[in-house]
Design a protein around this motif. Sequence first.
Motif, mmCIF file in Angstrom:
data_model
loop_
_atom_site.group_PDB
_atom_site.id
_atom_site.type_symbol
_atom_site.label_atom_id
_atom_site.label_comp_id
_atom_site.label_asym_id
_atom_site.label_seq_id
_atom_site.Cartn_x
_atom_site.Cartn_y
_atom_site.Cartn_z
ATOM 1 N N CYS A 220 -7.068 7.668 3.923
ATOM 2 C CA CYS A 220 -7.035 6.867 2.717
ATOM 3 C C CYS A 220 -7.874 5.918 2.509
ATOM 4 O O CYS A 220 -8.624 5.643 3.623
ATOM 5 C CB CYS A 220 -5.585 6.280 2.703
ATOM 6 N N HIS B 258 -5.574 9.076 -1.291
ATOM 7 C CA HIS B 258 -4.844 9.542 -0.106
ATOM 8 C C HIS B 258 -5.196 11.333 -0.216
ATOM 9 O O HIS B 258 -4.877 11.888 -1.063
ATOM 10 C CB HIS B 258 -3.473 9.407 -0.301
ATOM 11 N N GLN C 125 -4.999 13.144 7.881
ATOM 12 C CA GLN C 125 -5.069 12.801 6.427
ATOM 13 C C GLN C 125 -6.491 11.415 6.478
ATOM 14 O O GLN C 125 -6.492 10.912 7.673
ATOM 15 C CB GLN C 125 -3.845 11.987 6.180
ATOM 16 N N TYR D 75 -5.415 10.151 -6.177
ATOM 17 C CA TYR D 75 -5.686 8.618 -6.304
ATOM 18 C C TYR D 75 -4.639 7.929 -7.405
ATOM 19 O O TYR D 75 -4.440 8.932 -8.211
ATOM 20 C CB TYR D 75 -7.028 8.118 -6.216
ATOM 21 N N LYS E 129 -6.458 15.877 -2.588
ATOM 22 C CA LYS E 129 -7.131 14.523 -2.956
ATOM 23 C C LYS E 129 -6.390 13.860 -4.139
ATOM 24 O O LYS E 129 -6.922 14.093 -5.049
ATOM 25 C CB LYS E 129 -8.707 14.783 -2.906
ATOM 26 N N THR F 64 0.838 -1.013 0.038
ATOM 27 C CA THR F 64 -0.014 0.018 0.052
ATOM 28 C C THR F 64 0.936 1.160 0.042
ATOM 29 O O THR F 64 2.233 1.199 0.288
ATOM 30 C CB THR F 64 -0.893 -0.063 1.115
ATOM 31 N N TYR G 19 3.686 9.912 1.301
ATOM 32 C CA TYR G 19 3.595 10.817 2.402
ATOM 33 C C TYR G 19 4.974 11.721 2.349
ATOM 34 O O TYR G 19 4.925 12.858 2.641
ATOM 35 C CB TYR G 19 3.155 10.362 3.681
ATOM 36 N N GLU H 215 1.092 4.396 1.442
ATOM 37 C CA GLU H 215 1.290 5.549 2.314
ATOM 38 C C GLU H 215 2.796 6.128 2.526
ATOM 39 O O GLU H 215 2.895 7.328 2.542
ATOM 40 C CB GLU H 215 0.786 5.127 3.985
ATOM 41 N N GLU I 53 -6.316 3.334 -4.695
ATOM 42 C CA GLU I 53 -6.038 3.884 -3.643
ATOM 43 C C GLU I 53 -5.905 5.390 -3.559
ATOM 44 O O GLU I 53 -5.196 5.810 -4.416
ATOM 45 C CB GLU I 53 -4.735 3.599 -2.830
#
Length: 478
Positions: free
Chosen positions: A261, A166, A259, A137, A135, A113, A119, A115, A164
Amino acid sequence: MVEQEKDAALPAKGNFSEWYNELLRIAEIMDVRYPVKGLYVWHPFGFSIRKNVYSIMRELLDNDHNETLFPLLIPEHEFMKEAEHIKGFEDEVYWVTHGGKDPLEVNLALRPTSETAIYPMYKMWVRSHADLPLKLYQVVNTFRYETKHTRPLIRLREITSFKEAHTVHANWEDAAEQVEEAIRIYQEFYRRLAIPVLPSKRPDWDKFPGADYTIAVDALMPDGKTLQVGTAHHLGSNFAKTFDIKYEDPTGEQVYAHQTCYGISERSIASLVSIHGDDKGLVLPPEVAPVQVVIIPIIFKDGTEVLKECEKVKSTLEEAGIRVTIDASDRRPGAKYYRWEMKGVPIRIEIGPKDLKNNAVIMVFRDSGEKEQVPLNEIKDEVLKRFVTIHANLLAKAETALNNRIFDCVTLDGIQGKLKQGIVRMPWCGKKECGLALEEEIGAGILGIPTGQEGEKSAKCPLCGTDTGTWVYVARTY
Ligand code: A5A
Ligand code: ZN
């Protein structure tokens, strides 16, 4: 039966597990013969369903998200930053340790995944309150070394269709509102697939690693087990603190962002084919069917006239944006019906010499098996009208099937009996011990607390006897 048909015999859907595997093969959705466990190959037909399904998802997100694309490889030092996240994922990560024969200076994780890929960049991108909300994805493959039984489209080690999103927000409340929005988007997405889903807040021990809380949507599969087909996570400022994602607020102060997700995978397609399919094969809602109308010419001696009319009907439908195929192969009509029913084509049009004399065609609907004679000049309107009713029928049928399989129970014995058929709603005191004891005693877990629950009648937790107004879904899960 001709040889071809025997080859392709589908087990009855009552035998769900076999039916599912054979359907994926015969309808040409996935090929499971790839020689790595948990990795499967999309047949072009299956991929075409995927394209249609994911274009609905893109349409819904493009409204106010932007699509992006991040690298597959995540450096170890970034991956290892968020303690809870590591704990949740460390047993599932594939590591790249070499480039050719040389050991890498920094080991690289194949994203389970994203993150920890995204980030560190968000840290650089988010500067001021004016940058928020952010926003984004992406639709990518992710890798998870799953140890539970792997199954095509359901539990993969390479998830090929991981969507996904985020998002970054100014405060906790805005992020909470976004989690609700994500669940609304997922409910709309599944409504377009004619699949009813149940949103619920996961118990604390089942939330996403590193999140404040998780809301999931579950679909009920034909065998009575539920499949988690989407999740939205409130990440609080947990990751923002770890990755130092701050912004300058209107007063000039530096504050941590909040945040969320949320993700779905090809489980969406697993639920689509499983919930609507029948003993004859796939049944697809028109919007996602790769072939929406198949035209079968019924030819006796000279087929020229009939074929000409088939082409004319095809052009008329194509002008209206409908995906049409003429099956002019030299198979018998029966074999053709069989083949296109297996592929879930919503409408079949049969055109023969007798129909031409009547200035009409025969339409057959995949969902109901119903037949209808339709005048030539009404074909397009009838097809478009039927697309709407087919979708509504599939959704209504799936909703009835779901509602008939949710049972309220207040005793452990009752729960155990009903779990064979579907989902149980039971009172729960909220204590972790009781949740885990339930799993131990009956081998099924708490899915979560239905969102929006209030004013429920008070009852006793069947494990400890405490009075509670909270009712939870319990189910056997995939
Ligand atoms: N970053 C967040 C969005 C995340 O990773 N969430 S998640 O772990 O819950 O995964 C999102 C969704 O992917 C799940 O709700 C589930 O529907 C699906 N999923 C998870 N593991 C999967 C697997 N091994 N095979 C197929 N789908 C999977
Ligand atoms: Zn209890």
